[in-house]
Design an enzyme around this catalytic site. Structure first.
Site, PDB file in Angstrom:
ATOM      1  N   CYS A   2     -11.367 -12.142 -15.238  1.00 18.72           N
ATOM      2  CA  CYS A   2     -12.396 -11.251 -15.756  1.00 18.72           C
ATOM      3  C   CYS A   2     -12.238 -11.047 -17.255  1.00 18.72           C
ATOM      4  CB  CYS A   2     -12.306  -9.894 -15.063  1.00 18.72           C
ATOM      5  SG  CYS A   2     -12.329 -10.059 -13.283  1.00 18.72           S
ATOM      6  N   TRP A  74     -14.816 -12.227 -12.388  1.00 18.38           N
ATOM      7  CA  TRP A  74     -14.485 -13.404 -11.572  1.00 18.38           C
ATOM      8  C   TRP A  74     -13.921 -12.811 -10.307  1.00 18.38           C
ATOM      9  CZ3 TRP A  74     -10.029 -15.511  -9.351  1.00 18.38           C
ATOM     10  CH2 TRP A  74     -10.150 -16.817  -8.898  1.00 18.38           C
ATOM     11  N   ASN A 100      -9.084  -6.065 -14.986  1.00 23.06           N
ATOM     12  CA  ASN A 100      -8.803  -7.495 -14.816  1.00 23.06           C
ATOM     13  C   ASN A 100      -7.441  -7.574 -14.159  1.00 23.06           C
ATOM     14  OD1 ASN A 100      -8.626 -10.248 -14.957  1.00 23.06           O
ATOM     15  ND2 ASN A 100      -7.991 -10.281 -17.112  1.00 23.06           N
ATOM     16  N   GLU A 495     -13.972 -30.589 -11.378  1.00 19.40           N
ATOM     17  CA  GLU A 495     -14.168 -29.174 -11.730  1.00 19.40           C
ATOM     18  C   GLU A 495     -15.501 -28.920 -12.416  1.00 19.40           C
ATOM     19  OE1 GLU A 495     -11.482 -27.319 -14.538  1.00 19.40           O
ATOM     20  OE2 GLU A 495     -11.094 -29.202 -15.529  1.00 19.40           O
ATOM     21  N   HIS A 511      -1.429 -47.961   0.246  1.00 23.50           N
ATOM     22  CA  HIS A 511      -0.712 -47.081   1.193  1.00 23.50           C
ATOM     23  C   HIS A 511      -1.647 -46.040   1.788  1.00 23.50           C
ATOM     24  CE1 HIS A 511       3.023 -48.950   0.026  1.00 23.50           C
ATOM     25  NE2 HIS A 511       2.676 -48.797  -1.238  1.00 23.50           N
ATOM     26  N   LYS A 611     -11.606 -19.635 -17.065  1.00 27.67           N
ATOM     27  CA  LYS A 611     -10.809 -20.362 -18.053  1.00 27.67           C
ATOM     28  C   LYS A 611      -9.324 -20.062 -17.948  1.00 27.67           C
ATOM     29  CE  LYS A 611      -9.957 -23.005 -21.528  1.00 27.67           C
ATOM     30  NZ  LYS A 611      -9.974 -24.472 -21.305  1.00 27.67           N
TER      31      LYS A 611
END
Ligand code: AGP
Length: 616
Positions: A2, A74, A100, A495, A511, A611
């Protein structure tokens, strides 16, 4: 994570808060809100969506006042709804709080408060804290700054977890209380006005004189000044830092996205990472910030490199670099794993933590765990005076300038550049010859020009990228120094474009991975002209034999061999194998960027991401 910004002074708070939130939007952007104090009341506006949605809401229903706090979220607890957006109020409706971090014992606190009759309107952990502070203040016999500071202090003693908070109360206009533990807060010093933010980029347009709060500190901030104290009531001193970030640094300029701007900044950022750190006469690197003598460094028997995401991938390149140039056993650990493992480390083990933001919770925890066990722990950070930079025993700044785009770009190449310098220094105090050292220095000095040549491939890379933009799955492969680049290229793509991209050592193909190869699944193979070029060619043949499209990143001069078997080829300048990760990664940055743009994705603010991950 945040974003928080608070303002107290003579100007109208809302425009300053909205501008600051806009600069913090990369930290988290699922909802946002503002609270101001006016005429003895708290006025709150909050909206799901972006800052511009909040701006429109306020334009329709304005609020005033010259004291205010604001937040861009966030989500950690509770869905993305207006009720869960910050600021949160206490039950009196006079106290507003933004936060936050993560309050780990919020359920217990909420239950206790509900039993006392407090009603909750959200699912967030933050609302419990707002109610807790409000309860403490309402129990106070005094109604002044000291009483509000004491209420915040008292409430925080019940909290487990991390916080960076800002608090205002309608009865105390002209006052903001800030407090931090584990989530960054910076206090901005203006003339007749002060600011509080989770990141200096939100306030650098108003002031560059700042005070970074430390864990367990509380700040009482007015337009005229501020008082710092600690959670246990003691006074706290402070240092004023003048940040060297300008308004322009945090602007996109003529670029459509921060990410594209930051990709193009890599000639300068790598130049700045090298500046003043190459010694021709000694054919070595000069890194004063390590705070270690050559004798100290020579006694190191093992190195651990730790970080998250892109920083971890840079650390993986560092492992190859240090083992190759200095022959010191080196290993990489995800910070989130390192902090809980009981890694057997001797006293001669040196730990590096890598973090662009310097605030990543897992990396900070890894630093503290390493120091707790008595190991010298150095930081490789970009954000000067960040928590990790301040708590490390020394380290090397990346000097990459602010990186706003959520997808790390220049921070990766700067971290790899710094790790190359560290490997050179360690090698030259052991067995690396002067001539080998001089060769590496020449290569490093030629690197910015080679980066510029890669940047000039943008149009060619964009055209190739668009052809593969509809892929649902994409494989990335590389060997040795470029195996980490395959992982980084896959991370970049997933992303920002949400394509299921996976990275592997090229030889791992047979593999199991090769089962995924089909005509709809492209493979990106990093195949520079190095010791394993022929091996990469074989892997390309294996993919082609099963109908898989191949995009190769090769070295100029090897184009014909690659073009014979690959569907697309991008050629980087000839370079020492130790420097190909820097050049190849820039190609993959463009590749991911143009696929995401082609798909209409929000490149700078990808879904679900932020971020700086300041929560666990
Ligand atoms: C990479 O593009 C992502 N932004 C993410 O993986 C990032 O590298 C990671 O969260 C570490 O961040 P830091 O370098 O700021 O610690």
């Amino acid at each position: 994570m945040c974003g928080i910004i608070g303002y107290v002074g003579k100007a109208e708070a809302v425009p300053i808060l909205l501008e600051g939130l806009k600069r913090l939007e990369y930290r988290g952007y699922d909802s946002a809100g503002v609270a101001t104090l006016e005429e003895g009341l708290v006025s709150v506006r909050k909206e799901v969506g972006r800052i511009d949605d909040l701006r429109r809401s306020i334009a329709l229903n304005p609020i005033g006042g010259s004291t205010g706090i604001s937040h861009t979220r966030w989500a950690t607890h509770g869905k993305v709804t207006r009720e869960n957006a910050h600021p949160h109020l206490d039950r009196s409706g006079k106290l507003a709080l933004v936060h936050n971090g993560v309050i780990e014992n919020y359920a217990e606190l909420r239950t206790q408060l509900e039993e006392e009759g407090h009603l909750f309107v959200s699912q967030t952990d933050t609302e419990a804290l707002a109610q807790l502070v409000g309860r403490a203040f309402d129990r106070s016999t005094e109604r002044n700054q000291g009483a509000l500071v004491s209420a915040v202090r008292e409430a925080l003693t019940h909290v487990k977890g991390t916080y960076g908070i800002a608090v205002v109360h309608a009865e105390l206009p002209g006052l903001i209380i800030g407090a931090r533990r584990g989530s960054p807060l910076v206090l901005g010093i203006g003339k007749g006005e002060h600011f509080l933010a989770s990141d200096v980029s939100a306030i650098v347009g108003h002031t560059r004189d700042v005070v970074y709060l430390n864990d367990y500190e509380i700040a009482a901030i007015t337009g005229e000044g501020f008082v710092l104290s600690t959670i246990d009531g003691a006074g706290a001193g402070y240092n004023v830092t003048t940040v060297d970030m300008s308004h322009e640094d945090v602007d996109k300029g003529e670029y459509p996205h921060y990410m594209l701007k930051e990709i193009h900044e890599q000639v300068r950022s790598v130049t700045d990472a090298l500046r003043g750190r190459l010694s021709h006469e000694e054919a070595t690197a000069k890194l004063g910030g390590l705070n270690m003598s050559n004798g100290d460094l020579r006694s190191i028997e093992r190195i651990v490199l730790s970080g998250c995401g892109t920083a971890f991938h840079a650390a993986m390149v560092g492992e190859y670099l240090i083992e190759s140039l200095a022959q010191i056993p080196t290993e990489c650990e995800y910070a989130s794993e390192f902090r809980y493992r009981n890694l057997p480390m001797t006293k001669d083990t040196l730990v590096f933590v890598l973090s662009q933001s310097g605030e990543t919770a897992d990396t900070l925890a890894a630093l503290r765990e390493s120091q707790r066990k008595g190991h010298r722990t150095l930081g490789i950070c970009n954000n000067v005076a960040s928590t990790i930079a301040r708590e490390s025993d020394g380290g090397v700044y990346m000097h990459a300038g602010p990186e706003i785009g959520v997808a790390a770009t220049k921070s990766f190449t700067s971290q790899v550049t710094v790790l190359t310098l560290i490997a050179l220094l360690l090698g030259r105090i052991r067995n690396l010859s002067s001539s080998a050292g001089s060769r590496i220095i020449s290569e490093l000095e030629e690197l910015p020009a080679k980066i510029d040549r890669v940047l000039k491939l943008e149009v060619e890379i964009a055209a190739i990228a668009r052809r593969y933009a509809q892929s649902k799955v994409m494989l990335f492969m590389g060997r040795q120094y470029n195996y980490p680049v395959a992982l980084e290229g896959a991370l970049k793509l997933k992303e920002i474009s949400y394509i299921a991209a996976m990275g592997y050592p090229s030889a791992e193909l047979k593999h199991g991975v090769i089962a995924l190869v089909n005509p709809e699944t492209p493979s990106v193979v990093i195949a520079p002209n190095d010791a394993v070029f022929a091996k990469n060619l074989s892997n390309i043949e294996e993919v082609k034999a099963r109908g898989g499209p191949v995009i190769a990143i090769g070295t100029e001069g090897k184009g014909n061999e690659l073009s014979l078997i690959c569907d697309d080829v991008i050629l980087i300048p000839e370079a020492s194998e130790i420097l190909t990760p820097i050049l190849a990664s820039i190609v993959l940055q463009f590749f991911a960027y143009y696929i995401a743009v082609e798909l209409g994705c929000d490149v700078d603010k990808p879904r679900n991401l932020a971020k700086s991950v300041t929560v666990e």
